[in-house]
Design a protein around this motif. Structure first.
Motif, PDB file in Angstrom:
ATOM      1  N   PRO A  73       1.139  -1.366   0.151  1.00 15.67           N
ATOM      2  CA  PRO A  73      -0.157   0.072  -0.082  1.00 15.67           C
ATOM      3  C   PRO A  73       0.570   1.294  -0.323  1.00 15.67           C
ATOM      4  N   HIS A  74       0.853   2.434  -0.861  1.00 12.32           N
ATOM      5  CA  HIS A  74       0.828   3.586  -1.078  1.00 12.32           C
ATOM      6  C   HIS A  74       2.167   3.838  -1.571  1.00 12.32           C
ATOM      7  N   THR A  75       2.810   2.434  -2.365  1.00  5.79           N
ATOM      8  CA  THR A  75       3.571   2.141  -2.841  1.00  5.79           C
ATOM      9  C   THR A  75       4.190   2.839  -4.322  1.00  5.79           C
ATOM     10  N   GLU A 201       7.366  12.331  -9.803  1.00  2.00           N
ATOM     11  CA  GLU A 201       6.272  13.003  -9.089  1.00  2.00           C
ATOM     12  C   GLU A 201       6.095  12.480  -7.661  1.00  2.00           C
ATOM     13  N   GLN A 202       5.449  11.138  -7.853  1.00  2.00           N
ATOM     14  CA  GLN A 202       4.468  10.280  -6.925  1.00  2.00           C
ATOM     15  C   GLN A 202       6.057   9.792  -5.818  1.00  2.00           C
ATOM     16  N   GLU A 207       6.872  10.399  -0.681  1.00  2.00           N
ATOM     17  CA  GLU A 207       8.028  10.881   0.490  1.00  2.00           C
ATOM     18  C   GLU A 207       7.409  12.161   1.230  1.00  2.00           C
ATOM     19  N   LEU A 208       7.144  13.153   0.339  1.00  2.00           N
ATOM     20  CA  LEU A 208       6.768  14.191   1.640  1.00  2.00           C
ATOM     21  C   LEU A 208       5.695  13.675   2.439  1.00  2.00           C
ATOM     22  N   SER A 272       7.398   9.110  12.152  1.00  2.00           N
ATOM     23  CA  SER A 272       6.780  10.049  11.012  1.00  2.00           C
ATOM     24  C   SER A 272       5.708   8.657  10.544  1.00  2.00           C
ATOM     25  N   ARG A 273       4.632   9.815   9.270  1.00  2.00           N
ATOM     26  CA  ARG A 273       3.368   9.268   8.967  1.00  2.00           C
ATOM     27  C   ARG A 273       4.050   7.760   8.047  1.00  2.00           C
ATOM     28  N   GLY A 274       5.180   7.873   7.906  1.00  2.00           N
ATOM     29  CA  GLY A 274       5.470   6.338   6.889  1.00  2.00           C
ATOM     30  C   GLY A 274       5.898   5.457   8.010  1.00  2.00           C
ATOM     31  N   ILE A 275       6.587   5.238   8.588  1.00  2.00           N
ATOM     32  CA  ILE A 275       6.780   4.327   9.649  1.00  2.00           C
ATOM     33  C   ILE A 275       5.867   3.837  10.241  1.00  2.00           C
TER      34      ILE A 275
END
Length: 440
Positions: A73-75, A201-202, A207-208, A272-275
């Motif tokens: 997900p989200h990749t 761009e994705q 990353e942001l 962080s959101r990603g973690i």
């Protein structure tokens, strides 16, 4: 360092995409991995064997449709989409190479392109009659490969066509081997470059997002009841220490995220959101371990925000929302835009907002006493059941009583937001149960 995976069933096309990718991505910050497959059944293993990939580039729509269901997900992921102009390019090449200089071709492509390409011919005032169309379900290409090939061969042997245009490398190789003139339709250099730029761009956007602030707030459910059961001695302090030990171990699993011990039975983890999003299964496992080993019920609210204050506020709101549900939700997340996610990162996840932008819809919902949040939650469930739903099915997905689901549907039917699309006989005596569908 980013890792980009490039996947194709055509070695030559894979090499072309790789060469273009070296021009789009900086070799000092990006690693490119290339993969080829013969049968679509190999795609799953190739993707799952490389969880380190940060973004996927698929060579065509068929590969994309097969691969997207296995990507984390989200990749970020994209593919080289054959557009109208390129379709006309191949028609022009086929016309130029035709001995009679007539457009006598047999074309195969995924069903998803049928409407787009038919409209393109209509707008260009080109009659589709000379063309022999063959559409297929991209997810069934391995099973349909032989039939598609034979269809082209029959048209060729009957003298109905001068050339074949195919979107499948396997069909292309088979027709070439049998002596049938064939062109393989695939994206041009411009299409490859556009797709790679989109992927870049994705990745930047992801990353942001991953660097946004995330706070997970944990609370022991009904701490007052727990205090009344355990005498006010060292046993409660020992229980708190064991809970805190579980939280510290979770922080270690979350790459050393910061733990803040609030008061009795309340903890916050900053990351962080990603973690956090990557480790939601780990958070769920920790809650289950606390429940099973310590006999303590805990819930978690995940808040995402651009600032720590915003993330903390969303975490509080997520916890409050989860507690109000029946049964209580163990994990609820609220995104930066206020989107509520129940059971995040699971197959049963529900995403919905607590607001509507249409004032007319708001008035209609108010007239029958249906809350915006309940309506949006129902919409999220309805999207998972395109063939409609019974009150019992809706009650099961919303975790409400059958009576509450019937009352909700009756109110929405009164203002024509849902409609009855059929009836089903029940195993018990009585009238058949109605099947509903949300109106557009």
């Amino acid at each position: 360092m980013y890792t980009i995976g490039i996947l194709s069933n055509s070695p030559s096309y894979l090499a072309q995409i790789h060469d273009e990718a070296t021009q789009i991505f900086n070799e000092l910050t990006t690693s490119l991995l290339t993969f080829t497959y013969t049968n679509t059944t190999e795609i799953k293993d190739l993707i799952e064997a490389h969880p380190e990939v940060d973004g996927w580039m698929f060579s065509d729509e068929m590969t994309y449709l097969h691969g997207q269901q296995y990507v984390k997900p989200h990749t970020p992921m994209t593919y080289c989409q054959l557009n109208r102009l390129e379709f006309f390019h191949f028609l022009l090449v086929a016309l130029y190479q035709s001995p009679s200089h007539e457009l006598r071709v047999s074309v195969d492509f995924p069903e998803s392109n049928a409407t787009e390409w038919s409209a393109a011919l209509t707008e260009a005032h080109i009659s589709p009659e000379p063309l022999k169309w063959c559409t297929y379900d991209a997810l069934q290409i391995d099973n349909l490969f032989s039939d598609i090939t034979k269809s082209h061969q029959v048209h060729w042997q009957n003298g109905q066509i001068d050339r074949v245009l195919t979107s499948s490398p396997k069909v292309y190789d088979a027709l070439q081997a049998s002596g049938v003139p064939v062109l393989q339709m695939r994206g041009s250099t411009f299409t490859i470059q556009s797709a790679l730029a989109t992927l870049r761009e994705q990745i930047t956007r992801q990353e942001l997002m991953n660097n946004q602030v995330a706070i997970v707030r944990f609370e022991v459910t009904d701490i007052e009841k727990l205090l009344s059961i355990i005498p006010a001695d060292l046993r409660f302090q020992l229980l708190e220490l064991r809970i805190k030990e579980s939280m510290i171990n979770l922080c270690k699993d979350l790459h050393g995220s910061y733990l803040s011990d609030k008061d009795s039975g309340r903890y916050e983890i900053f990351a962080s959101r990603g973690i956090i999003e990557e480790n939601i299964p780990t958070i769920a496992k920790t809650l289950a371990n606390v429940r099973d080993t310590l006999s303590v019920e805990m819930t978690a609210g995940i808040g995402i925000g651009f600032t720590a204050f915003e993330a903390q506020r969303h975490a509080f709101q997520a916890l409050a929302y989860g507690r109000r549900q029946t049964p209580a939700q163990s994990i609820v997340s609220i995104d930066t835009d206020g989107t509520i996610i129940e059971l995040p990162h699971t197959e049963d996840a529900l995403r919905f907002t607590a607001s509507v932008s249409d004032p007319k819809l708001l008035e209609v919902l108010k007239s029958v006493g249906v809350g915006v949040k309940n309506f949006n939650r129902l919409k999220a469930v309805a999207e998972k059941m395109p063939n409609g739903f019974t009150p019992a099915e809706l009650a099961d997905h919303l975790s409400v009583t059958d009576r509450s689901a019937r009352r909700l549907l009756a109110n929405l039917a009164e203002v024509k937001l849902v409609e009855v699309i059929g009836e089903e006989a029940t195993a018990e005596r009585g009238r058949p149960t109605k099947r509903y569908k949300l109106k557009a």
